[in-house]
Design a protein around this motif. Structure first.
Motif, PDB file in Angstrom:
ATOM      1  N   SER A  49       0.843  -1.185   0.000  1.00 49.01           N
ATOM      2  CA  SER A  49       0.000   0.000   0.000  1.00 49.01           C
ATOM      3  C   SER A  49       0.885   1.244   0.000  1.00 49.01           C
ATOM      4  CB  SER A  49      -0.899   0.019   1.235  1.00 49.01           C
ATOM      5  OG  SER A  49      -0.133   0.242   2.408  1.00 49.01           O
ATOM      6  N   SER A  50       0.270   2.399  -0.202  1.00 48.80           N
ATOM      7  CA  SER A  50       1.033   3.648  -0.187  1.00 48.80           C
ATOM      8  C   SER A  50       1.708   3.865   1.159  1.00 48.80           C
ATOM      9  CB  SER A  50       0.101   4.836  -0.500  1.00 48.80           C
ATOM     10  OG  SER A  50      -0.463   4.700  -1.785  1.00 48.80           O
ATOM     11  N   PHE A  51       1.070   3.397   2.239  1.00 50.39           N
ATOM     12  CA  PHE A  51       1.645   3.548   3.570  1.00 50.39           C
ATOM     13  C   PHE A  51       2.766   2.534   3.803  1.00 50.39           C
ATOM     14  CE2 PHE A  51      -2.801   5.079   4.215  1.00 50.39           C
ATOM     15  CZ  PHE A  51      -2.484   6.404   4.430  1.00 50.39           C
ATOM     16  N   SER A  52       2.514   1.263   3.436  1.00 54.66           N
ATOM     17  CA  SER A  52       3.522   0.219   3.644  1.00 54.66           C
ATOM     18  C   SER A  52       4.785   0.474   2.839  1.00 54.66           C
ATOM     19  CB  SER A  52       2.946  -1.153   3.267  1.00 54.66           C
ATOM     20  OG  SER A  52       1.857  -1.486   4.085  1.00 54.66           O
ATOM     21  N   GLY A  53       4.626   1.107   1.684  1.00 55.82           N
ATOM     22  CA  GLY A  53       5.778   1.418   0.857  1.00 55.82           C
ATOM     23  C   GLY A  53       6.243   2.845   1.019  1.00 55.82           C
ATOM     24  N   LEU A  73       7.395   1.924   9.954  1.00 53.81           N
ATOM     25  CA  LEU A  73       7.426   1.533  11.360  1.00 53.81           C
ATOM     26  C   LEU A  73       6.015   1.250  11.870  1.00 53.81           C
ATOM     27  CD1 LEU A  73       9.642   1.231  13.555  1.00 53.81           C
ATOM     28  CD2 LEU A  73       9.018   3.510  14.340  1.00 53.81           C
ATOM     29  N   PHE A  74       5.033   2.019  11.396  1.00 50.28           N
ATOM     30  CA  PHE A  74       3.654   1.859  11.828  1.00 50.28           C
ATOM     31  C   PHE A  74       2.925   0.724  11.108  1.00 50.28           C
ATOM     32  CE2 PHE A  74       4.309   5.905  13.811  1.00 50.28           C
ATOM     33  CZ  PHE A  74       3.356   5.995  14.816  1.00 50.28           C
ATOM     34  N   THR A  75       3.552   0.143  10.091  1.00 48.18           N
ATOM     35  CA  THR A  75       2.895  -0.930   9.340  1.00 48.18           C
ATOM     36  C   THR A  75       3.658  -2.246   9.430  1.00 48.18           C
ATOM     37  OG1 THR A  75       3.995  -0.132   7.311  1.00 48.18           O
ATOM     38  CG2 THR A  75       1.743   0.613   7.705  1.00 48.18           C
ATOM     39  N   MET A  76       4.455  -2.413  10.472  1.00 49.31           N
ATOM     40  CA  MET A  76       5.184  -3.662  10.657  1.00 49.31           C
ATOM     41  C   MET A  76       4.229  -4.827  10.877  1.00 49.31           C
ATOM     42  SD  MET A  76       8.426  -2.607  13.076  1.00 49.31           S
ATOM     43  CE  MET A  76       9.159  -4.252  12.921  1.00 49.31           C
ATOM     44  N   TYR A  77       4.526  -5.955  10.253  1.00 47.57           N
ATOM     45  CA  TYR A  77       3.781  -7.207  10.408  1.00 47.57           C
ATOM     46  C   TYR A  77       2.314  -7.080   9.988  1.00 47.57           C
ATOM     47  CZ  TYR A  77       7.795  -7.587  13.540  1.00 47.57           C
ATOM     48  OH  TYR A  77       9.058  -7.541  14.081  1.00 47.57           O
ATOM     49  N   LYS A  78       2.025  -6.180   9.078  1.00 53.43           N
ATOM     50  CA  LYS A  78       0.635  -5.980   8.665  1.00 53.43           C
ATOM     51  C   LYS A  78       0.393  -6.307   7.189  1.00 53.43           C
ATOM     52  CE  LYS A  78      -0.520  -2.417  12.081  1.00 53.43           C
ATOM     53  NZ  LYS A  78      -1.631  -3.126  12.706  1.00 53.43           N
ATOM     54  N   THR A  79       1.384  -6.873   6.508  1.00 53.17           N
ATOM     55  CA  THR A  79       1.189  -7.090   5.076  1.00 53.17           C
ATOM     56  C   THR A  79       0.136  -8.155   4.790  1.00 53.17           C
ATOM     57  OG1 THR A  79       3.050  -8.647   4.982  1.00 53.17           O
ATOM     58  CG2 THR A  79       3.516  -6.341   4.471  1.00 53.17           C
ATOM     59  N   SER A  80       0.089  -9.212   5.601  1.00 51.16           N
ATOM     60  CA  SER A  80      -0.924 -10.252   5.361  1.00 51.16           C
ATOM     61  C   SER A  80      -2.346  -9.729   5.543  1.00 51.16           C
ATOM     62  CB  SER A  80      -0.679 -11.468   6.262  1.00 51.16           C
ATOM     63  OG  SER A  80       0.394 -12.231   5.775  1.00 51.16           O
ATOM     64  N   PRO A  81      -2.688  -9.167   6.713  1.00 52.46           N
ATOM     65  CA  PRO A  81      -4.055  -8.642   6.841  1.00 52.46           C
ATOM     66  C   PRO A  81      -4.357  -7.542   5.839  1.00 52.46           C
ATOM     67  CG  PRO A  81      -2.698  -7.985   8.727  1.00 52.46           C
ATOM     68  CD  PRO A  81      -1.944  -9.039   7.976  1.00 52.46           C
ATOM     69  N   ARG A  82      -3.348  -6.764   5.460  1.00 49.54           N
ATOM     70  CA  ARG A  82      -3.579  -5.729   4.454  1.00 49.54           C
ATOM     71  C   ARG A  82      -3.905  -6.356   3.100  1.00 49.54           C
ATOM     72  NH1 ARG A  82      -4.644  -3.092   0.960  1.00 49.54           N
ATOM     73  NH2 ARG A  82      -4.293  -0.896   0.495  1.00 49.54           N
ATOM     74  N   GLN A  83      -3.249  -7.465   2.763  1.00 43.00           N
ATOM     75  CA  GLN A  83      -3.556  -8.183   1.526  1.00 43.00           C
ATOM     76  C   GLN A  83      -4.982  -8.725   1.564  1.00 43.00           C
ATOM     77  OE1 GLN A  83      -1.057  -7.114  -0.449  1.00 43.00           O
ATOM     78  NE2 GLN A  83      -0.599  -9.139  -1.242  1.00 43.00           N
ATOM     79  N   TYR A  84      -5.350  -9.336   2.707  1.00 45.47           N
ATOM     80  CA  TYR A  84      -6.692  -9.906   2.831  1.00 45.47           C
ATOM     81  C   TYR A  84      -7.760  -8.814   2.746  1.00 45.47           C
ATOM     82  CZ  TYR A  84      -3.957 -13.792   4.777  1.00 45.47           C
ATOM     83  OH  TYR A  84      -3.044 -14.802   4.978  1.00 45.47           O
ATOM     84  N   LEU A 104     -14.860 -10.566  13.954  1.00 46.27           N
ATOM     85  CA  LEU A 104     -15.332  -9.200  13.757  1.00 46.27           C
ATOM     86  C   LEU A 104     -14.228  -8.311  13.179  1.00 46.27           C
ATOM     87  CD1 LEU A 104     -17.554  -7.069  14.116  1.00 46.27           C
ATOM     88  CD2 LEU A 104     -16.705  -6.702  16.455  1.00 46.27           C
ATOM     89  N   LEU A 105     -13.045  -8.471  13.705  1.00 46.20           N
ATOM     90  CA  LEU A 105     -11.929  -7.643  13.255  1.00 46.20           C
ATOM     91  C   LEU A 105     -11.439  -8.065  11.882  1.00 46.20           C
ATOM     92  CD1 LEU A 105      -9.969  -5.365  14.002  1.00 46.20           C
ATOM     93  CD2 LEU A 105      -8.504  -7.081  15.086  1.00 46.20           C
ATOM     94  N   GLY A 106     -11.301  -9.385  11.663  1.00 47.92           N
ATOM     95  CA  GLY A 106     -10.833  -9.883  10.377  1.00 47.92           C
ATOM     96  C   GLY A 106      -9.536  -9.217   9.954  1.00 47.92           C
ATOM     97  N   PRO A 107      -9.471  -8.740   8.712  1.00 50.01           N
ATOM     98  CA  PRO A 107      -8.238  -8.115   8.224  1.00 50.01           C
ATOM     99  C   PRO A 107      -8.143  -6.625   8.510  1.00 50.01           C
ATOM    100  CG  PRO A 107      -9.791  -8.277   6.430  1.00 50.01           C
ATOM    101  CD  PRO A 107     -10.478  -8.871   7.644  1.00 50.01           C
ATOM    102  N   LEU A 108      -9.107  -6.072   9.245  1.00 56.41           N
ATOM    103  CA  LEU A 108      -9.117  -4.623   9.465  1.00 56.41           C
ATOM    104  C   LEU A 108      -7.941  -4.149  10.302  1.00 56.41           C
ATOM    105  CD1 LEU A 108     -12.929  -4.022  10.116  1.00 56.41           C
ATOM    106  CD2 LEU A 108     -11.649  -3.737   7.988  1.00 56.41           C
ATOM    107  N   ASN A 109      -7.332  -5.067  11.068  1.00 57.85           N
ATOM    108  CA  ASN A 109      -6.173  -4.660  11.869  1.00 57.85           C
ATOM    109  C   ASN A 109      -4.965  -4.356  10.996  1.00 57.85           C
ATOM    110  OD1 ASN A 109      -5.893  -7.411  11.194  1.00 57.85           O
ATOM    111  ND2 ASN A 109      -4.473  -7.748  12.888  1.00 57.85           N
ATOM    112  N   GLY A 110      -5.050  -4.659   9.701  1.00 59.40           N
ATOM    113  CA  GLY A 110      -3.952  -4.352   8.804  1.00 59.40           C
ATOM    114  C   GLY A 110      -3.972  -2.937   8.266  1.00 59.40           C
ATOM    115  N   LEU A 111      -5.011  -2.173   8.600  1.00 57.77           N
ATOM    116  CA  LEU A 111      -5.119  -0.811   8.095  1.00 57.77           C
ATOM    117  C   LEU A 111      -4.166   0.128   8.841  1.00 57.77           C
ATOM    118  CD1 LEU A 111      -8.992  -0.463   7.686  1.00 57.77           C
ATOM    119  CD2 LEU A 111      -7.294  -1.028   5.941  1.00 57.77           C
ATOM    120  N   TYR A 112      -3.622   1.061   8.116  1.00 55.20           N
ATOM    121  CA  TYR A 112      -2.680   2.026   8.687  1.00 55.20           C
ATOM    122  C   TYR A 112      -3.400   2.908   9.713  1.00 55.20           C
ATOM    123  CZ  TYR A 112       0.756   5.849   8.751  1.00 55.20           C
ATOM    124  OH  TYR A 112       1.681   6.795   9.125  1.00 55.20           O
TER     125      TYR A 112
END
Length: 390
Positions: free
Chosen positions: A211-215, A222-233, A297-305
């Motif tokens: 994403s624009s934030f992850s890249g 730093l704020f998007t560490m370990y979030k690539t999987s939920p962000r993909q989902y 309930l949360l699902g992949p939403l925890n991957g959002l910046y």
């Protein structure tokens, strides 16, 4: 010039009007931003702050290197391949894979995609860590030790890619043959389908998948560490949902499947495996239904910046699960270091010192303190061995 062609296409008035009418003006901004990133290799507006990048790498090595728990948990990404082919076909082809797993695995290992992914790393931070070089011989040896420890995660990433990727490839091949393609054409089509399915369903490493934030810049990373999987989902599921609202053919059917996978199948599997892992050596640990409701309930939403940090405690509150403090990985380690200082202040010198040294290895931007990262890894794995002995 491909970039010039892209700009000519997406700056065309008719094309821009069609995109705006179909998906809204926001998508135009995203397209323009992505083309600009491609034009200069992903460095646009990516202000690099070395000490922040060093903090991120320290936490990556301290948390992932030599970690068996990470290895086991990553296997839960396998059902994500059902996003594209559907659950029924996924089950069918996974069963077919298991009829001759060695032969089928060798087929996938021989592909360029699998070899490059295994060599270069499976997610943004790991890939960057594997490319790091020390400033002198000693630092190079220290880094080599960290990088060798990433093998645990590399294996746990590539196994789902091999097993799930074979299913995606075989399904695409059979569908291409049904459509009248020659075996050679079908093979080429199936390889492309496998690569695209993996890019959408597994952890992101390439610029095009971030994403624009992850890249983005060092702070964003730093704020998007370990979030690539939920962000993909999230991208897969909610894109399908938006397509359904836009009236796409079979839109609601596809959206229902992808939302179910991202909000039920994947989070429930991950939660269950995580609970089982924590139960090793801990007889008092029990499964909590509220944790599974929160996961759904949360699902992949925890991957959002940033928004993910807000969604997580709200989901816990809504389901009656324990509400944890929002934690940015490196910052949580800093908090633990401060607690170590407080323990020393209260008179617990050795306990406080142990906490400081252990946690400093997960955030210190100073290469001179890399030995503390090793200490963090060793104490973590020693604790794991104690659990197995119990």
């Amino acid at each position: 010039d491909p970039i010039r062609e892209l700009r000519a296409t997406f700056h065309n008035k008719d094309v821009r009007r069609a995109i705006k009418d179909y998906a809204g003006g926001e998508l135009l901004g995203v397209l323009d931003e992505r083309i600009a990133r491609l034009a200069d290799g992903g460095n646009r507006q990516s202000k690099k702050i070395k000490w922040l990048d060093n903090m991120r790498m320290a936490h990556t090595f301290g948390s992932l290197a030599y970690d068996l728990g990470i290895t086991i948990k990553q296997f839960t990404s396998l059902p994500a391949y059902a996003f594209d082919m559907g659950v029924r076909n996924w089950v069918k082809y996974e069963a077919e894979f298991m009829k001759n797993p060695i032969k089928n695995a060798k087929e996938m290992i021989a592909t360029d995609y699998v070899q490059v992914r295994f060599k270069d790393g499976y997610t943004r931070d790991v890939a960057e860590g594997l490319k790091m070089e020390g400033g002198n011989t000693l630092q190079n040896y220290i880094l080599k030790g960290f990088q060798a420890g990433m093998m645990f995660g590399k294996v746990s990433d590539i196994v789902p890619v091999i097993v799930g990727g074979w299913a995606a490839k075989k399904h695409a091949y059979n569908e291409a043959i049904k459509a009248g393609m020659t075996p050679k054409q079908a093979e080429s089509q199936s390889i492309l389908a496998f690569e695209m399915a993996t890019d959408r369903s597994q952890q992101a490493v390439d610029m095009k998948d971030l994403s624009s934030f992850s890249g983005g810049n060092s702070a964003m990373k730093l704020f998007t560490m370990y979030k690539t999987s939920p962000r993909q989902y999230y991208a897969v599921a909610y894109e399908a949902l938006f397509d359904a609202f836009a009236g796409r053919k079979n839109g609601w059917h596809n959206a229902a499947r992808k939302m179910a996978i991202s909000h039920a199948v994947l989070p429930l599997m991950f939660q269950f495996v995580s609970d089982m892992w924590r139960m090793v050596g801990d007889e008092d640990k029990e499964l909590e239904g509220s944790d599974y409701l929160r996961a759904m309930l949360l699902g992949p939403l925890n991957g959002l910046y940033i928004a993910g940090e807000v969604a997580a405690p709200l989901a816990s509150l809504a389901t009656g699960a324990r509400v944890y403090d929002a934690q940015i990985p490196a910052f949580s380690a800093i908090n633990s270091t401060v607690r170590g200082v407080a323990k020393i202040h209260r008179g617990d010198f050795w306990e406080g010192t142990n906490e400081i040294v252990k946690q400093a290895g997960k955030w210190s931007p100073l290469r001179a303190l890399n030995f503390t990262t090793y200490y963090s890894i060793i104490t973590k794995q020693a604790k794991l061995l104690d659990r197995f002995e119990d």
